[in-house]
Structure formats: C-alpha cells, structure tokens
Write a protein that holds these residues in place. Structure first.
Motif, PDB file in Angstrom:
ATOM      1  N   ASN A  33      10.681  -9.832   8.052  1.00 44.50           N
ATOM      2  CA  ASN A  33      10.521  -9.071   6.815  1.00 44.50           C
ATOM      3  C   ASN A  33       9.760  -7.758   7.074  1.00 44.50           C
ATOM      4  O   ASN A  33       9.070  -7.615   8.089  1.00 44.50           O
ATOM      5  N   PRO A  34       9.849  -6.759   6.153  1.00 47.57           N
ATOM      6  CA  PRO A  34       9.240  -5.430   6.364  1.00 47.57           C
ATOM      7  C   PRO A  34       7.736  -5.496   6.592  1.00 47.57           C
ATOM      8  O   PRO A  34       7.185  -4.654   7.299  1.00 47.57           O
ATOM      9  N   THR A  35       7.020  -6.523   6.009  1.00 48.69           N
ATOM     10  CA  THR A  35       5.552  -6.607   6.180  1.00 48.69           C
ATOM     11  C   THR A  35       5.205  -6.823   7.660  1.00 48.69           C
ATOM     12  O   THR A  35       4.293  -6.183   8.201  1.00 48.69           O
ATOM     13  N   THR A  36       5.939  -7.709   8.315  1.00 51.03           N
ATOM     14  CA  THR A  36       5.674  -7.973   9.738  1.00 51.03           C
ATOM     15  C   THR A  36       5.885  -6.703  10.551  1.00 51.03           C
ATOM     16  O   THR A  36       5.097  -6.354  11.437  1.00 51.03           O
ATOM     17  N   ALA A  38       5.632  -3.676   9.440  1.00 42.67           N
ATOM     18  CA  ALA A  38       4.533  -2.749   9.109  1.00 42.67           C
ATOM     19  C   ALA A  38       3.290  -3.087   9.923  1.00 42.67           C
ATOM     20  O   ALA A  38       2.652  -2.199  10.499  1.00 42.67           O
ATOM     21  N   LEU A  39       2.950  -4.381   9.992  1.00 42.07           N
ATOM     22  CA  LEU A  39       1.744  -4.786  10.739  1.00 42.07           C
ATOM     23  C   LEU A  39       1.886  -4.446  12.226  1.00 42.07           C
ATOM     24  O   LEU A  39       0.950  -3.964  12.872  1.00 42.07           O
ATOM     25  N   TYR A  68       9.714   3.445   9.847  1.00 45.59           N
ATOM     26  CA  TYR A  68       9.587   2.295   8.954  1.00 45.59           C
ATOM     27  C   TYR A  68      10.405   2.532   7.686  1.00 45.59           C
ATOM     28  O   TYR A  68      11.185   1.666   7.252  1.00 45.59           O
ATOM     29  N   GLN A  85       6.646   0.672  -5.411  1.00 44.37           N
ATOM     30  CA  GLN A  85       5.570  -0.073  -4.728  1.00 44.37           C
ATOM     31  C   GLN A  85       5.611   0.172  -3.218  1.00 44.37           C
ATOM     32  O   GLN A  85       4.592   0.141  -2.542  1.00 44.37           O
ATOM     33  N   ASN A  86       6.837   0.439  -2.717  1.00 47.09           N
ATOM     34  CA  ASN A  86       6.963   0.710  -1.282  1.00 47.09           C
ATOM     35  C   ASN A  86       6.282   2.008  -0.892  1.00 47.09           C
ATOM     36  O   ASN A  86       5.825   2.192   0.226  1.00 47.09           O
ATOM     37  N   ALA A  89       2.835   1.136  -0.155  1.00 48.28           N
ATOM     38  CA  ALA A  89       2.740   0.481   1.161  1.00 48.28           C
ATOM     39  C   ALA A  89       2.779   1.529   2.266  1.00 48.28           C
ATOM     40  O   ALA A  89       1.996   1.500   3.223  1.00 48.28           O
ATOM     41  N   PHE A  93      -0.181   2.426   4.881  1.00 48.78           N
ATOM     42  CA  PHE A  93       0.155   2.324   6.289  1.00 48.78           C
ATOM     43  C   PHE A  93      -0.294   3.569   7.049  1.00 48.78           C
ATOM     44  O   PHE A  93      -0.983   3.514   8.075  1.00 48.78           O
TER      45      PHE A  93
END
Ligand code: ADP
Length: 480
Positions: A33-36, A38-39, A68, A85-86, A89, A93
């Motif tokens: 997923n995009p969160t992983t 991003a991290l 990203y 909301q993105n 993020a 970031f």
C-alpha cells in the motif's frame, strides 16, 4: 575531471539510482500500500541526509515526493492528486524529509566542528611540547618557525623579533628583508591575529604588555582562538627560555664569584707564610747591630727563597685565574706529540740533566691541541717526577692510542702518593703533608695542568704506589 568532481557525480548517481531502485522494486515486484512506500521513501531521504549534505537530501526529498505522487498516489501516472487528504500526506512527507536531513546535517556539522576542535587542540599540544623542550633562546628562535610550520601545517612561517630587527624563517615562501619595516609596524600596532585573504595570518608576539615581535604564517586554516593561542605559546616559550638563560647566567656568575673568593682566601693564606718569614728575617737583620756575616747571609738566603716562593705563587695563581675565566685563548690545531715532548724537554732541561729520561712516542701520533699549553702540562709532570724522586732515578714518557684519544704517560720511580692524597693533589694549593716543608712548590701545578687538559676535553689522572713511584696520564683527542 578531478577527484572532487568525480565524488560529486558519484553521489548524484547513487542518490537518484537508489530512488529509482526503490520505485522499481515497489512497482514491479512488491505490491504494497502507498503508506509502506511513503515510509520507505522517508527512510531513503533520511539515509541520504545522514550520509551526504543538505542539497543532496533536499533534491532527494523533492524527487521522492514527485515519484511517490506519480507512481503510487491515485491517479497513478499523473502529477495530480485526487484525494485532498493525499496532499496532506505529501506535505508531511516532504517536511519529514527536510527536517530529517536538517537534523542529520546539524549532527554532522557538530561532529566536524568537534573534529576541527580536536585537531586544533592537538596542534597546540604538539607545539607546546616541542617549544618547552628548547631551553636556550638562540636555539629556540632558530627552531621556532620550523616547529610552528610542522604543528600548524603552514606553507611557511616567519618569526620577526623587534629586538635587533631579526627574522627567522622556514618553508617555501620566504618573507624578503625589504618587508622588515612593514613587519615592525605590524608588531608594534597589532593587538590580535590579523587574517588576510588566502589564509595568511600575522600574529603579534608580546612579552607581558610589551610588543616583542610578529609571527607570520602562510596558508593556515585555524580558528582565531587557536591562532591567538599559538602566538601566546610562542611568546611564553621565548619568555621561558630567556628566564632560564638569565638564571643560568646569574648562577654561573655566583659560582665564579664564590670560586674567586675561595681562591683569594687560600692564596692570602699561602702568601702569609713567606711574608711572615721575610718580615721575621728583615726584622732580625734590622734589630741586630753587628750581625755575624754567616747569620746575615743565612737571613738573606731566607728572604731570597721566600721572595722566590711568593713570586711563584703569584704567577701560578694568575695563570690559574686566567685559565678558569677563559681569558687564555687556546689555539687548537693538529700537532705531533713528539713536537710537544721536544718543547717540554727544552723548557725544563734540568729534568733531563738530573735524571735519565726515556721518551718513547709512536711517530705518527697526532693530537688536536694547543701545543704550548700541552708542553706546559708535560713540563709540569716532568718537573714533579724529578722533584719527587731521588736524583738519578729514571723517568719515562710514553704514549698510546685508545678509543680515539692519545694517552700520554709520565712515569717515575719516586716517593709515590698515598691513596688518600691521590684525590687531593689536583686541588689548588694542595701539597703533600710530607713534602710541604721539604720540596719547593706552590701546589698549583697539577690544578693548572688539569684545567688545561679539561679545556681540551681530555682527562688528567694518576696511579701511584707509595715508595714505588707514580704514573700521571693525560688524554687528548686524536687528529683525524
Ligand atoms: P707542587 O709540585 O708545586 O707542590 P703540584 O700541584 O704540581 O704542586 O703537586 C701537588 C702535590 O702532588 C705535590 O705537592 C706532591 O705532594 C704531589 N705530587 C705531584 N707529583 C708527584 C709525583 N710525581 N710523585 C709524588 N708526588 C707528587
């Protein structure tokens, strides 16, 4: 391309190569997923920031944000962000990346600063240790530019001293004497180090508050505080060497003053005996109206003998004082020992007349010596050998080579010297208890001889046995 440019290119390639790698792995093989993603990208930017500088980290964070957005945020394949909301993020970031990179840059700056501080401390420590090892001003001023050059890694350094307008230098780039008036002006006016472009610096040196000189260093990269400390250290080292020299000089003056008093005391004491005899004899002569000719002759003989003794004493004492105060100039030159022996035999010919004298010297033995002075020593030893042995007993002069020195010996078969007295006979005015009243002498001959041999960096020694004879030996450096 030089090595610096190569490093820069390599860094850019690694920075963007790593980003491309992460994007490729997540797009092609790992579908997360995009969160992983991003991290992972935050971690990547942090790593870039920790290993390189801010500009690489900033570029990496902008590129990472763009990638990203383009590859992982819907709508994928465009730079537009569908869900507001993105946006949030994305901003978080970017901010995390920049703050992270700033923090690691700061940590690195601090580490660099600590390293620089440590190096500067090491510079000061090395310099102070080297400077404190030199005790004498002449040596110190000559060595100081080189020591400073080595410690602070300067291209060259110049020490200028106001006292005598002197300049000492080390390194490639020299200050020309034409610049001396300018250096003097700076030494008198500067109160703190003045850094001129290209890393050249002029540091004033002071003795207390008084200007003492200037230190000019070329191409040094040190903080102002360290430069000030370098100037302080050089000034302290000069002060210290000067103070040590002053102390040594005053100690030497004190010692020579003490010696002079000692010599004067003992000479006064020795002079008193003949003077008393002369006074007694003249008093007796004056008191007696009609003196019998024999008595009159006896008294006059006493006066003559005692006057001779006085004369000998005074001239020996003067000679000794001159040698000790280094007023006698020794003319050292290569000379054959045989020549010295011939001169000595000539000046105390009575010895050869009263005793069979055998001189055995290796023909080629050459020494570095003052010919007349050594002849005087040899003559003194020959006279002693003759004085302290029975008429007709033999005297031998010989020499041999040993450890770079020529050892010359004068041996007799005379009365000898007791072990207890062997250490005393080289003292000024010392005369053997048994000989004091029997043989004429001053007790200065051996003291003078030893002082002369000492001045030649040699040694005068004795071995002796009572009733069997004595051997006096002196060493002199061999000529090449
Ligand atoms: P001086 O001979 O005038 O007394 P020196 O300094 O030459 O003074 O000698 C000091 C003393 O050393 C002498 O008084 C003597 O007692 C002793 N001495 C020196 N040479 C000999 C010798 N060859 N044999 C025995 N005694 C000696």
């Amino acid at each position: 391309m030089n090595s610096r440019q190569t490093v820069t290119v390599a860094r850019w390639v690694t920075t963007f190569g790593a980003l491309a790698g992460i994007v490729l792995v997540y797009r092609r093989w790992l579908h997360v997923n995009p969160t992983t993603v991003a991290l992972t990208l935050v971690l990547y930017v942090l790593l870039v920031a920790a290993r390189t500088s801010l500009r690489y980290a900033a570029a990496a964070s902008i590129a990472a944000t763009a990638c990203y957005n383009f590859y992982f945020l819907p709508p994928v394949g465009t730079f537009t962000v569908a869900d507001p909301q993105n946006w949030l993020a994305l901003l978080a970031f970017l901010a995390t990346s920049v703050v992270g990179s700033r923090l690691s840059q700061k940590a690195r700056d601090e580490a660099d600063q600590a390293r620089v501080g440590q190096r500067e401390l090491e510079v000061l420590f090395t310099l102070s240790r080297e400077l404190l090892q030199t005790q004498n001003v002449a040596e110190l001023v000559n060595a100081l530019p080189t020591l400073i050059n080595m410690a602070v890694s300067a291209e060259s350094s110049t020490l200028y001293l106001l006292d005598g307008d002197r300049m000492y230098q080390s390194g490639v780039q020299r200050t020309t004497p034409v610049e001396i008036p300018h250096l003097r002006q700076l030494a008198l006016t500067l109160t703190a180090p003045e850094v001129v472009p290209r890393g050249d610096v002029d540091i004033p040196l002071r003795a207390g508050v008084r200007p003492r000189g200037l230190l000019r260093l070329r191409d040094v990269r040190l903080s102002r505080e360290t430069l000030e400390a370098v100037g302080g250290l050089a000034s302290i080292a000069l002060d210290r060497a000067q103070a040590l020299e002053d102390v040594a000089r005053s100690e030497a003056t004190e010692e020579s003053e003490r010696l002079r008093t000692l010599i004067l005391d003992s000479i006064t004491h020795e002079l008193r005996t003949p003077l008393t005899s002369i006074k007694g004899a003249t008093g007796a002569l004056l008191a007696m109206d009609d003196v019998v000719p024999e008595a009159r002759h006896e008294l006059l003989v006493i006066i003559e003998e005692e006057a001779d003794r006085l004369n000998r004493l005074v001239s020996r004492a003067t000679e000794m004082a001159q040698i000790e105060s280094q007023e006698v100039h020794m003319a050292f030159a290569p000379v054959n020992l045989q020549e010295i022996a011939d001169e000595a035999q000539e000046s105390c010919a009575w010895v050869g007349a009263a005793h069979p004298l055998t001189v055995t010297l290796p023909g080629a033995l050459k020494v570095v010596a003052d010919r007349d002075m050594i002849a005087k020593v040899m003559c003194n030893l020959l006279e002693n050998a003759a004085k302290y042995s029975d008429a007709g007993s033999p005297i031998f002069v010989s020499a041999e080579e040993k450890d770079g020195f020529a050892v010359t010996s004068v041996a007799d078969r005379g009365i000898g010297i007791s072990a207890a007295e062997q250490g005393l006979i080289f003292d000024r005015l010392y005369r053997s208890q048994t000989q004091r009243d029997q043989t004429p002498g001053t007790g200065m001959g051996l003291a003078i001889s030893r002082a002369i041999i000492d001045a030649h960096h040699g040694a005068l020694t004795v071995t002796s046995q009572v009733d069997h004879g004595s051997v006096f030996s002196f060493t002199l450096p061999l000529s090449e």
